[in-house]
Design an enzyme around this catalytic site. Structure first.
Site, PDB file in Angstrom:
ATOM      1  CG  ASP A   1      -1.881  -1.247   1.145  1.00  0.00           C
ATOM      2  OD1 ASP A   1      -2.303  -1.332   0.079  1.00  0.00           O
ATOM      3  OD2 ASP A   1      -2.289  -1.646   2.086  1.00  0.00           O
TER       4      ASP A   1
ATOM      5  CG  ASP B   1      -3.751   9.393   6.815  1.00  0.00           C
ATOM      6  OD1 ASP B   1      -2.750   9.509   6.387  1.00  0.00           O
ATOM      7  OD2 ASP B   1      -4.122   8.205   7.444  1.00  0.00           O
TER       8      ASP B   1
ATOM      9  CE1 TYR C   1      -3.074   6.573  14.520  1.00  0.00           C
ATOM     10  CE2 TYR C   1      -1.698   8.008  13.292  1.00  0.00           C
ATOM     11  CZ  TYR C   1      -1.927   7.507  14.485  1.00  0.00           C
ATOM     12  OH  TYR C   1      -1.469   7.903  15.676  1.00  0.00           O
TER      13      TYR C   1
ATOM     14  CB  SER D   1      -5.733   2.496  14.017  1.00  0.00           C
ATOM     15  OG  SER D   1      -5.065   1.848  13.265  1.00  0.00           O
TER      16      SER D   1
HETATM   17  N1  LIG Z   1      -1.800   3.269  14.339  1.00  0.00           N
HETATM   18  C1  LIG Z   1      -2.007   3.230  13.154  1.00  0.00           C
HETATM   19  O1  LIG Z   1      -3.044   2.456  12.552  1.00  0.00           O
HETATM   20  C2  LIG Z   1      -1.097   3.973  12.044  1.00  0.00           C
HETATM   21  C3  LIG Z   1       0.031   4.693  12.372  1.00  0.00           C
HETATM   22  C4  LIG Z   1       0.640   5.474  11.407  1.00  0.00           C
HETATM   23  C5  LIG Z   1       0.172   5.333  10.147  1.00  0.00           C
HETATM   24  N2  LIG Z   1      -0.839   4.848   9.796  1.00  0.00           N
HETATM   25  C6  LIG Z   1      -1.118   4.584   8.406  1.00  0.00           C
HETATM   26  O2  LIG Z   1      -0.209   4.114   7.360  1.00  0.00           O
HETATM   27  C7  LIG Z   1      -0.497   4.796   6.200  1.00  0.00           C
HETATM   28  C8  LIG Z   1       0.703   4.839   5.183  1.00  0.00           C
HETATM   29  O3  LIG Z   1       0.756   3.299   4.779  1.00  0.00           O
HETATM   30  P1  LIG Z   1       2.001   2.916   4.391  1.00  0.00           P
HETATM   31  O4  LIG Z   1       1.766   1.436   3.924  1.00  0.00           O
HETATM   32  O5  LIG Z   1       2.787   3.668   3.689  1.00  0.00           O
HETATM   33  O6  LIG Z   1       2.913   2.689   5.727  1.00  0.00           O
HETATM   34  P2  LIG Z   1       3.124   1.391   6.933  1.00  0.00           P
HETATM   35  O7  LIG Z   1       3.976   0.546   6.166  1.00  0.00           O
HETATM   36  O8  LIG Z   1       3.655   2.095   8.076  1.00  0.00           O
HETATM   37  O9  LIG Z   1       1.624   0.889   7.097  1.00  0.00           O
HETATM   38  C9  LIG Z   1       0.641   0.939   7.544  1.00  0.00           C
HETATM   39  C10 LIG Z   1      -0.330  -0.074   7.480  1.00  0.00           C
HETATM   40  O10 LIG Z   1      -1.505   0.538   7.006  1.00  0.00           O
HETATM   41  C11 LIG Z   1      -1.909  -0.092   5.676  1.00  0.00           C
HETATM   42  N3  LIG Z   1      -2.756   0.848   4.966  1.00  0.00           N
HETATM   43  C12 LIG Z   1      -2.287   1.997   4.493  1.00  0.00           C
HETATM   44  N4  LIG Z   1      -3.213   2.559   3.730  1.00  0.00           N
HETATM   45  C13 LIG Z   1      -4.407   1.942   3.969  1.00  0.00           C
HETATM   46  C14 LIG Z   1      -5.648   2.150   3.688  1.00  0.00           C
HETATM   47  N5  LIG Z   1      -6.099   3.161   2.772  1.00  0.00           N
HETATM   48  N6  LIG Z   1      -6.738   1.293   3.944  1.00  0.00           N
HETATM   49  C15 LIG Z   1      -6.492   0.225   4.766  1.00  0.00           C
HETATM   50  N7  LIG Z   1      -5.102  -0.294   5.252  1.00  0.00           N
HETATM   51  C16 LIG Z   1      -4.210   0.658   4.553  1.00  0.00           C
HETATM   52  C17 LIG Z   1      -0.748  -0.753   5.214  1.00  0.00           C
HETATM   53  O11 LIG Z   1      -0.880  -1.789   4.307  1.00  0.00           O
HETATM   54  C18 LIG Z   1      -0.012  -1.222   6.438  1.00  0.00           C
HETATM   55  O12 LIG Z   1      -0.497  -2.548   6.672  1.00  0.00           O
HETATM   56  C19 LIG Z   1      -0.599   6.587   6.627  1.00  0.00           C
HETATM   57  O13 LIG Z   1      -1.535   7.030   5.530  1.00  0.00           O
HETATM   58  C20 LIG Z   1      -1.642   5.896   7.865  1.00  0.00           C
HETATM   59  O14 LIG Z   1      -2.909   6.133   7.728  1.00  0.00           O
HETATM   60  C21 LIG Z   1      -1.462   4.032  10.638  1.00  0.00           C
HETATM   61  N1  LIG Z   2       8.559   6.160  -2.623  1.00  0.00           N
HETATM   62  C1  LIG Z   2       8.801   5.882  -1.443  1.00  0.00           C
HETATM   63  N2  LIG Z   2       9.403   6.672  -0.617  1.00  0.00           N
HETATM   64  C2  LIG Z   2       9.307   6.498   0.564  1.00  0.00           C
HETATM   65  N3  LIG Z   2       9.006   5.402   1.204  1.00  0.00           N
HETATM   66  C3  LIG Z   2       8.223   4.563   0.625  1.00  0.00           C
HETATM   67  C4  LIG Z   2       8.185   4.662  -1.037  1.00  0.00           C
HETATM   68  N4  LIG Z   2       7.220   3.669  -1.215  1.00  0.00           N
HETATM   69  C5  LIG Z   2       6.741   2.847  -0.394  1.00  0.00           C
HETATM   70  N5  LIG Z   2       7.480   3.461   0.900  1.00  0.00           N
HETATM   71  C6  LIG Z   2       7.536   3.017   2.323  1.00  0.00           C
HETATM   72  O1  LIG Z   2       8.106   1.728   2.486  1.00  0.00           O
HETATM   73  C7  LIG Z   2       7.541   0.840   3.197  1.00  0.00           C
HETATM   74  C8  LIG Z   2       7.238  -0.504   2.425  1.00  0.00           C
HETATM   75  O2  LIG Z   2       6.363  -0.427   1.131  1.00  0.00           O
HETATM   76  P1  LIG Z   2       5.059  -1.014   1.200  1.00  0.00           P
HETATM   77  O3  LIG Z   2       4.195  -0.277   1.941  1.00  0.00           O
HETATM   78  O4  LIG Z   2       4.770  -0.691  -0.194  1.00  0.00           O
HETATM   79  O5  LIG Z   2       5.045  -2.557   1.396  1.00  0.00           O
HETATM   80  P2  LIG Z   2       4.778  -3.170   2.629  1.00  0.00           P
HETATM   81  O6  LIG Z   2       4.659  -2.462   4.038  1.00  0.00           O
HETATM   82  O7  LIG Z   2       5.336  -4.555   2.630  1.00  0.00           O
HETATM   83  O8  LIG Z   2       3.028  -3.517   2.262  1.00  0.00           O
HETATM   84  P3  LIG Z   2       1.700  -2.841   2.681  1.00  0.00           P
HETATM   85  O9  LIG Z   2       1.779  -1.504   3.249  1.00  0.00           O
HETATM   86  O10 LIG Z   2       0.934  -3.368   1.708  1.00  0.00           O
HETATM   87  O11 LIG Z   2       1.428  -3.610   4.077  1.00  0.00           O
HETATM   88  C9  LIG Z   2       6.324   1.799   3.697  1.00  0.00           C
HETATM   89  O12 LIG Z   2       6.720   2.109   5.029  1.00  0.00           O
HETATM   90  C10 LIG Z   2       5.917   2.682   2.970  1.00  0.00           C
HETATM   91  O13 LIG Z   2       5.489   3.723   3.105  1.00  0.00           O
END
Ligand SMILES: NC(=O)c1ccc[n+]([C@@H]2O[C@H](COP(=O)([O-])OP(=O)(O)OC[C@H]3O[C@@H](n4cnc5c(N)ncnc54)[C@H](O)[C@@H]3O)[C@@H](O)[C@H]2O)c1
Ligand SMILES: Nc1ncnc2c1ncn2[C@@H]1O[C@H](COP(=O)(O)OP(=O)(O)OP(=O)(O)O)[C@@H](O)[C@H]1O
Length: 292
Positions: A79, A153, A195, A198
């Site tokens: 994601d 967000d 977020y 959560s």
């Molecule tokens: N306590 C929390 O739940 C918490 C804390 C910090 C950030 N976040 C979220 O993480 C997002 C960024 O995601 P990331 O993947 O770059 O970071 P990340 O790797 O830290 O992952 C956050 C988790 O949220 C999931 N996620 C992201 N967007 C989603 C969506 N629209 N619907 C359902 N699940 C989703 C991702 O797959 C991952 O499991 C931020 O926009 C924020 O909403 C959540």
């Molecule tokens: N272009 C980017 N620049 C900086 N950080 C990035 C970029 N693309 C992804 N990330 C960060 O790298 C981390 C891992 O990537 P990604 O979220 O795609 O994989 P994942 O965590 O394995 O999968 P998911 O989010 O579906 O659980 C995440 O924290 C994401 O926010």
């Protein structure tokens, strides 16, 4: 179900761009599979420079060049990779296809074992494009404004674990609340399952147009999540102990910023989906919606 948001189609497919997850160098096999499936239809795959180098798939080209030349973009990762691609390619206005090579993959609905089949479906028009609203965030500093976009967000969060933050919130210039606690989240409907979920906010169907404000650990019995129409502009002021986090990926400190305003962006992110994709099935499968 009648959803008028689903009428858009790609007019031509001659060139496709690809960005992969930044911390995984094992995905080259999938890139070759994507390239082979596209080449069968005379389509060129352009790989962004950093991704190409990480994967050992040649030199790659600049992100900007890739976006300008492509008819649509592929995010190969989780994601986070898709969110980052939607934000960075915002000004080029190109549809994005998410291929799931990550952990949760709530937003990336094409699985790696479906790559070739889905690409065939694309060429016979069996796909749909959703437009997801995004946020335009204006950071006001010394009379100047820096604009950024958010897909999920923006979070205004306390910067020190030992302190609460105090955030004044305005709707169309009028103070409507002061939030005391760990901070607040302004979410899009797509971000409502991130977020916001959560923090106890509502799940909002992703094609709804609304702004969701959810307090994080509010120190009050009276603070609740709020859903607002998108024609409002909301703004926040806080002290220096607050940080602003955009999509969990970019951070700014509030002591340099006088005010943050948020409204719906003029255009949304376009996500390419398989016709089989069902939001409620994904809620059940990935977030255990409705499980006892
Ligand atoms: N306590 C929390 O739940 C918490 C804390 C910090 C950030 N976040 C979220 O993480 C997002 C960024 O995601 P990331 O993947 O770059 O970071 P990340 O790797 O830290 O992952 C956050 C988790 O949220 C999931 N996620 C992201 N967007 C989603 C969506 N629209 N619907 C359902 N699940 C989703 C991702 O797959 C991952 O499991 C931020 O926009 C924020 O909403 C959540
Ligand atoms: N272009 C980017 N620049 C900086 N950080 C990035 C970029 N693309 C992804 N990330 C960060 O790298 C981390 C891992 O990537 P990604 O979220 O795609 O994989 P994942 O965590 O394995 O999968 P998911 O989010 O579906 O659980 C995440 O924290 C994401 O926010």
């Amino acid at each position: 179900m009648k959803i008028t948001n689903h009428t858009k189609k790609l007019t031509t497919i001659t060139t496709v761009g690809l960005v992969s997850k930044p911390n995984d160098g094992t995905l080259c096999g999938y890139v070759h599979e994507i390239e082979t499936a596209l080449n069968k239809h005379g389509v060129t795959l352009l790989i962004e420079k950093k991704s190409a180098q990480l994967l050992g798939c040649g030199e790659g080209i600049s992100f900007e060049h890739m976006c300008k030349a492509s008819d649509f973009l592929i995010s190969l990762g989780g994601d986070g990779t898709l969110i980052s691609l939607c934000r960075k390619s915002f000004k080029y206005h190109k549809p994005v296809l998410g291929i799931h090579a990550g952990q949760l993959g709530f937003l990336t609905d094409i699985q790696t074992d479906e790559i070739s089949d889905f690409i065939e479906e694309l060429f016979v028009g069996n796909y749909r494009i959703d437009t997801r609203m995004m946020l335009e965030v204006s950071l006001h500093v010394n009379g100047k404004v820096e604009k950024v976009v958010a897909f999920n967000d923006i979070v205004l969060s306390r910067s020190k674990i030992s302190h609460m933050s105090t955030i004044k919130a305005y709707v169309d210039g009028q103070l409507f609340n002061s939030y005391y606690g760990d901070g607040l989240i302004v979410s899009t409907p797509t971000g409502s399952t991130a977020y916001n979920l959560s923090a106890g906010g509502p799940v909002v169907y992703p094609l709804t147009e609304a702004l969701i404000i959810t307090p994080i650990c509010p120190h009050s019995l009276s603070q609740r999540p709020l859903v607002l129409p998108v024609d409002f502009e909301i703004a926040f002021e806080s002290d220096g102990d607050t940080v602003i986090v955009v999509d969990g990926q970019d951070t700014y400190t509030m002591n340099e910023i006088e005010r943050v305003s948020v409204r719906i962006a003029k255009q949304g992110a376009e996500l390419i989906h398989s016709l089989d994709r069902d939001y409620f099935e994904i809620l059940k499968k990935k977030l255990h919606w409705g499980h006892l």
